[in-house]
Design an enzyme around this catalytic site. Structure first.
Site, short mmCIF file in Angstrom:
data_model
loop_
_atom_site.label_atom_id
_atom_site.label_comp_id
_atom_site.label_asym_id
_atom_site.label_seq_id
_atom_site.Cartn_x
_atom_site.Cartn_y
_atom_site.Cartn_z
N HIS A 131 73.60 60.97 24.95
CA HIS A 131 72.27 61.00 24.32
C HIS A 131 72.40 61.34 22.83
O HIS A 131 71.91 60.60 21.97
CB HIS A 131 71.41 62.05 25.04
CG HIS A 131 70.01 62.17 24.49
ND1 HIS A 131 68.93 61.58 25.09
CD2 HIS A 131 69.52 62.82 23.41
CE1 HIS A 131 67.83 61.85 24.40
NE2 HIS A 131 68.17 62.61 23.36
N GLU A 132 73.08 62.42 22.54
CA GLU A 132 73.18 62.85 21.13
C GLU A 132 74.00 61.85 20.32
O GLU A 132 73.73 61.63 19.14
CB GLU A 132 73.77 64.26 21.03
CG GLU A 132 72.94 65.36 21.73
CD GLU A 132 71.45 65.37 21.34
OE1 GLU A 132 71.12 64.96 20.23
OE2 GLU A 132 70.63 65.79 22.18
N HIS B 234 71.71 59.23 19.03
CA HIS B 234 71.05 59.69 17.79
C HIS B 234 72.06 59.60 16.63
O HIS B 234 71.72 59.17 15.54
CB HIS B 234 70.61 61.15 17.93
CG HIS B 234 69.37 61.35 18.77
ND1 HIS B 234 68.19 60.71 18.51
CD2 HIS B 234 69.13 62.16 19.84
CE1 HIS B 234 67.27 61.12 19.39
NE2 HIS B 234 67.82 61.98 20.21
N GLU C 136 64.47 58.37 19.32
CA GLU C 136 64.66 58.65 20.75
C GLU C 136 65.01 57.36 21.51
O GLU C 136 65.70 57.41 22.53
CB GLU C 136 63.41 59.32 21.32
CG GLU C 136 63.57 59.98 22.67
CD GLU C 136 64.52 61.19 22.67
OE1 GLU C 136 64.98 61.64 21.60
OE2 GLU C 136 64.82 61.69 23.78
ZN ZN Z 1 66.78 63.01 21.76
#
Ligand code: ZN
Length: 498
Positions: free
Chosen positions: A261-262, A265, A293
Site C-alpha cells: 500500500h505505502e 503511494h 489513495e
Molecule cells: Zn493510503
C-alpha cells in the site's frame, strides 16, 4: 521568465526548504525519535510551521501571484504553478487566523479527550468537543465559500472540485449492490481459512520480504527507503527521497499489504519530474487524496491480492518462511482476500470498506447541516452499521469513537478513501485496455510496463492538472462506481463460489 515568477520561485524554494525540514522531523518522530524528544519536537515543529505559514500568506506573495497570473500561459508548467499556488494561497488566507488558531487548540485538547473517551467508552466526555469542532467547521465552510452544499467547501480542501452531490451519487450506486454482496458473502458456507497467517514471524525476515516485494513492483530504493512505524504512512521531501513505513504484527499479511500500500503511494511520489524538485516544488507529488489513495489501493489490492501475484511470490515467501511451503496457492489467495463485516474501518477488506465510509459520510453531512445532533450520534452510528453491515457495535469505542479524524478537525475527508477504491479499478481498466493480459505480466513478475503506464498517465503530471481533469485524461471519462463494482463482484463471486 518574468520577474514576478522569478520572485515567486525563490520564495517558494525557501518555504519548501522549511516544509522539507518539517516533514523530515515528523517522519523521525514516528520512526526513530526517543520518547524524551517529544515536547521539544512539538515546539520546534510548531515554530517551523508558523514561520512557513507566515512566509506563504504574506501580502507580497498575494501581489506577486496576481501579477504572475497575467504573464504566464495557463497551459504551461508555469501556468500550473501559479494556479496551484493561488489555490493554496486562497485556502490559507480565506479563513481568519483567529479561527485557525482556535481550531488548532481545540484539536490538540480534543485529541487528548478523544483518546481518553475511546479508552473508557465515554462518548459524553468527548461530545462537547465534537460539537465545537463541527461548529468551527461550519464557520470555516462559510469563509471558504460554497454554492450548493456546506460540505462542498470542506471536501474541496482534500479533493479539489469534489462535491457532496458527486459523493452522494457514487454512494447511491454502491449502496444496494454492496450491502447485497456483503450479505451473500456472510451467508456463504465458503469462508476462507486464514489462521495460518498468524504466528511468530521474525521481524528481520518480514523486513527482508517486504523490501523484496516493494523493490520487485518498482519502488526505487536508490530514491527511497522503508522503515517501521506504529501506523504505516508514506512521506518524503524530494522526488529523490521518499520514505515508506510498515509495521510488523503476528498476522503476516499485515506487513505485506501495508508495505505494498505505502509503496503505491511512494511510487506516485517518485514519479514526479525530478527537475520540478527545485524548479516547481509546489507541483511535485500526488494531486489529491483520492487519486493518491487510488495508487496505494491499485498496488495493494488489484495487483498485490491477485492470484497471479501469489503464483509468482508464494514460492519466495515459502523459501523465507518454510511454514508456507505446504500451503496451496488457492488457499493462500483466498486467505488474503477474506471478507468479513467488522466494526473497525481500518481493518476492513476491500468489499466492506466503502460501507464504513458511507456511514461516516452520511453522518458528517447531517452533523454539519444540523439535521443530526451530536448527542444522537452514537444511536445513529449503530443503526447505520446494522443496516449496511449487519452488525452493531456494543460500545462507542468500537463505534463512533473509533476514528481520529473528527477530533483533529478533519471533516470532509472520509469520502476520499472511497474515491481511491473506485478510481483504482477505473484506472486499472484503462491500463488493461492498453497493456492487454496484465495477469500474464504479473505472473512473470514484469511490473515495468504497468509502472510505465501509470508513470505516463498519472505520476509524471504531479499536481499539474486538476484531479477530475487528470482522471479524464488517464481513463477517458469522469470517476464512476461501475468499474469497482463489476471488478469486486466478479472477483468475490468466484472466490466465495456465490
Ligand atoms: Zn493510503
Amino acid at each position: 521568465m518574468t520577474a514576478s515568477l522569478e520572485s515567486l520561485e525563490s520564495r517558494f524554494a525557501d518555504i519548501k526548504a522549511l516544509q522539507a525540514a518539517i516533514a523530515m522531523m515528523e517522519w523521525d518522530q514516528q520512526t526513530y525519535m526517543p520518547r524524551g524528544g517529544s515536547p521539544a519536537r512539538a515546539s520546534h515543529l510548531g515554530s517551523l510551521s508558523r514561520i512557513a505559514h507566515e512566509m506563504f500568506v504574506s501580502e507580497e506573495i498575494g501581489a506577486l501571484l496576481g501579477r504572475a497570473k497575467s504573464e504566464v500561459d495557463p497551459e504551461s508548467e508555469e501556468g500550473a504553478l501559479v494556479r496551484v499556488a493561488q489555490r493554496e494561497y486562497d485556502l490559507a488566507t480565506k479563513v481568519p487566523a483567529e479561527l485557525v488558531s482556535r481550531k488548532v487548540q481545540l484539536a490538540a485538547e480534543g485529541h487528548e479527550v478523544w483518546m481518553a473517551a475511546r479508552a473508557n467508552n465515554d462518548f459524553e466526555r468527548f461530545r462537547p468537543y465534537l460539537e465545537q469542532m463541527f461548529e468551527i467547521a461550519r464557520q470555516e465552510a462559510t469563509y471558504l465559500g460554497y454554492r450548493d452544499h456546506i460540505y462542498d467547501a470542506l471536501f474541496d480542501q482534500y479533493e479539489e472540485g469534489a462535491k457532496a452531490a458527486d459523493a452522494t451519487r457514487l454512494f447511491e450506486t454502491l449502496k444496494a449492490p454492496l450491502v447485497e454482496l456483503v450479505r451473500q458473502i456472510a451467508e456463504s458456507q465458503n469462508d476462507p481459512d486464514d489462521s495460518f497467517l498468524t504466528g511468530e514471524w521474525p521481524e528481520s525476515k518480514q523486513r527482508e520480504f517486504t523490501e523484496f516485494l516493494v523493490k520487485e513492483i518498482g519502488f526505487d530504493m536508490n530514491r527511497g527507503r522503508q522503515d517501521v512505524a506504529p501506523h504505516p504512512f508514506c512521506t518524503g521531501w524530494s522526488v529523490g527521497d521518499i520514505r515508506l513505513t510498515t509495521r510488523f504484527k503476528p498476522y503476516l499479511a499485515s506487513s505485506i499489504f501495508a508495505s505494498l500500500h505505502e509503496a503505491g503511494h511512494g511510487m506516485y511520489e517518485q514519479g514526479s519530474p525530478a527537475a520540478w524538485d527545485l524548479k516547481f516544488p509546489m507541483l511535485v507529488g500526488g494531486v489529491s487524496l483520492g487519486v493518491h489513495e487510488s495508487q496505494s489501493r491499485l498496488w495493494e489490492n488489484i495487483v498485490g491480492r491477485s492470484r497471479p501475484f501469489w503464483k509468482r511470490h508464494l514460492p519466495e515467501l515459502a523459501r523465507r518462511f518454510p511454514e508456507f511451503s505446504e500451503v496451496p496457492l488457492d488457499t493462500f489467495y483466498r486467505a488474503v482476500n477474506k471478507v468479513q463485516p467488522s466494526l473497525i474501518r481500518v481493518e476492513a477488506d476491500e468489499v466492506t470498506y466503502n460501507l464504513h465510509i458511507l456511514v461516516r459520510f452520511e453522518l458528517e453531512c447531517d452533523l454539519l447541516t444540523g439535521d443530526l445532533k451530536a448527542k444522537d450520534l452514537p444511536a445513529a452510528w449503530n443503526a447505520k452499521y446494522k443496516e449496511y453491515l449487519g452488525i452493531e457495535p456494543e460500545t462507542d469505542s468500537d463505534g463512533c469513537l473509533q476514528d481520529v479524524h473528527w477530533s483533529s478537525g478533519l471533516i470532509g475527508y472520509f469520502p476520499t478513501y472511497s474515491m481511491g477504491n473506485l478510481l483504482s479499478y477505473q484506472i486499472w481498466n484503462a491500463l488493461r485496455k492498453d497493456l492487454g493480459d496484465t495477469d500474464a505480466l504479473i505472473e512473470r513478475g514484469e511490473f515495468r510496463p504497468i509502472l510505465s503506464w501509470l508513470q505516463d498517465n498519472i505520476y509524471r503530471h504531479g499536481k499539474r492538472y486538476q484531479p477530475q481533469d487528470l482522471i479524464e485524461r488517464a481513463t477517458g471519462r469522469p470517476m464512476e462506481a461501475n468499474d469497482y463494482l463489476t471488478g469486486i463482484r466478479a472477483k468475490y463471486t468466484e472466490l466465495y463460489g456465490l
